[in-house]
Design a protein around this motif. Structure first.
Motif, PDB file in Angstrom:
ATOM      1  N   LYS A 192     -24.936  47.002  10.597  1.00  0.00           N
ATOM      2  CA  LYS A 192     -24.786  46.903   8.939  1.00  0.00           C
ATOM      3  C   LYS A 192     -23.671  45.663   9.114  1.00  0.00           C
ATOM      4  O   LYS A 192     -23.635  44.721   8.353  1.00  0.00           O
ATOM      5  N   GLU A 246     -25.456  42.435   9.643  1.00  0.00           N
ATOM      6  CA  GLU A 246     -26.204  42.182   8.557  1.00  0.00           C
ATOM      7  C   GLU A 246     -25.398  41.608   7.422  1.00  0.00           C
ATOM      8  O   GLU A 246     -25.799  40.490   6.651  1.00  0.00           O
ATOM      9  N   GLN A 247     -24.440  41.970   7.261  1.00  0.00           N
ATOM     10  CA  GLN A 247     -23.376  41.649   6.284  1.00  0.00           C
ATOM     11  C   GLN A 247     -22.935  40.324   6.457  1.00  0.00           C
ATOM     12  O   GLN A 247     -22.767  39.459   5.501  1.00  0.00           O
ATOM     13  N   MET A 297     -24.546  37.971   8.140  1.00  0.00           N
ATOM     14  CA  MET A 297     -25.866  37.167   8.042  1.00  0.00           C
ATOM     15  C   MET A 297     -25.821  36.838   6.311  1.00  0.00           C
ATOM     16  O   MET A 297     -26.236  35.800   5.823  1.00  0.00           O
ATOM     17  N   LYS A 298     -25.771  37.938   5.414  1.00  0.00           N
ATOM     18  CA  LYS A 298     -25.852  37.904   4.294  1.00  0.00           C
ATOM     19  C   LYS A 298     -24.827  36.785   3.580  1.00  0.00           C
ATOM     20  O   LYS A 298     -25.084  36.026   2.630  1.00  0.00           O
ATOM     21  N   GLU A 299     -23.326  36.899   3.928  1.00  0.00           N
ATOM     22  CA  GLU A 299     -22.328  35.919   3.696  1.00  0.00           C
ATOM     23  C   GLU A 299     -22.806  34.602   3.840  1.00  0.00           C
ATOM     24  O   GLU A 299     -22.631  33.521   3.170  1.00  0.00           O
ATOM     25  N   GLU A 304     -25.751  33.236   4.596  1.00  0.00           N
ATOM     26  CA  GLU A 304     -26.864  32.789   3.579  1.00  0.00           C
ATOM     27  C   GLU A 304     -26.212  32.621   2.298  1.00  0.00           C
ATOM     28  O   GLU A 304     -26.996  31.697   1.602  1.00  0.00           O
ATOM     29  N   LEU A 305     -25.453  33.524   1.787  1.00  0.00           N
ATOM     30  CA  LEU A 305     -24.683  33.022   0.342  1.00  0.00           C
ATOM     31  C   LEU A 305     -24.004  31.736   0.313  1.00  0.00           C
ATOM     32  O   LEU A 305     -24.300  30.837  -0.507  1.00  0.00           O
ATOM     33  N   LYS A 360     -30.751  32.134  -6.475  1.00  0.00           N
ATOM     34  CA  LYS A 360     -30.974  33.013  -5.306  1.00  0.00           C
ATOM     35  C   LYS A 360     -29.449  33.573  -4.750  1.00  0.00           C
ATOM     36  O   LYS A 360     -29.409  34.547  -4.564  1.00  0.00           O
ATOM     37  N   LEU A 397     -28.220  37.230  -4.704  1.00  0.00           N
ATOM     38  CA  LEU A 397     -27.582  37.818  -3.489  1.00  0.00           C
ATOM     39  C   LEU A 397     -26.291  38.549  -3.574  1.00  0.00           C
ATOM     40  O   LEU A 397     -25.988  39.247  -3.214  1.00  0.00           O
ATOM     41  N   SER A 427     -26.381  41.688  -5.408  1.00  0.00           N
ATOM     42  CA  SER A 427     -27.024  42.696  -4.520  1.00  0.00           C
ATOM     43  C   SER A 427     -25.789  43.168  -3.671  1.00  0.00           C
ATOM     44  O   SER A 427     -25.793  44.325  -3.152  1.00  0.00           O
ATOM     45  N   LEU A 428     -25.150  42.309  -3.242  1.00  0.00           N
ATOM     46  CA  LEU A 428     -23.936  42.714  -2.350  1.00  0.00           C
ATOM     47  C   LEU A 428     -22.907  43.393  -3.211  1.00  0.00           C
ATOM     48  O   LEU A 428     -21.990  43.802  -2.535  1.00  0.00           O
TER      49      LEU A 428
END
Length: 131
Positions: free
Chosen positions: A13, A16-17, A19-21, A23-24, A35, A39, A42-43
């Protein structure tokens, strides 16, 4: 003993967090605001959504770009943004961005559609004293 499994899940988790940061951050750098907004919503990061809105407004033609991006959000994302902007509006540093997003929602959404948003009544009651 499920401790090891739980630790692996927590680590997955966290990765993944991260990775999302990343990506953002990349989306903001590339100025792919729609996008980035999606994102950040969604976060469930109101401050990050505010950062994206501020970045959009700093652009030339910022208000037009803000309109284009907010209008293209899904209904649930618009509801989340509405909830976020209620909080932003109470702070004088962020009230202009909140008002810009609110104006976009009011201008582009039909009143009947707005009335179907979850939490619209409490949002309006909270916005009135500061608007």
């Amino acid at each position: 003993d499920v401790t090891e499994i739980e630790e692996e899940e927590a680590q997955a988790k966290q990765e993944e967090q991260i990775m999302k940061e990343q990506e953002l951050s990349n989306l903001l750098h590339e100025k792919r605001y729609l996008k980035a907004l999606g994102l950040a919503i969604s976060l469930d990061r109101p401050h990050t959504v505010l950062t994206v809105v501020k970045a959009i407004l700093r652009e030339p033609e910022g208000r037009r770009h803000l309109d284009e991006n907010i209008v293209r959000l899904r209904k649930d994302q618009k509801e989340a943004v509405l909830a976020f902007l209620v909080t932003w509006n109470t702070n004088s540093r962020n009230c202009h961005e909140a008002q810009a997003v609110l104006e976009t929602l009011l201008r582009h959404e039909a009143p009947d559609t707005l009335l179907q948003f979850s939490g619209i009544k409490s949002a309006v009651e909270s916005l009135l004293p500061y608007t």
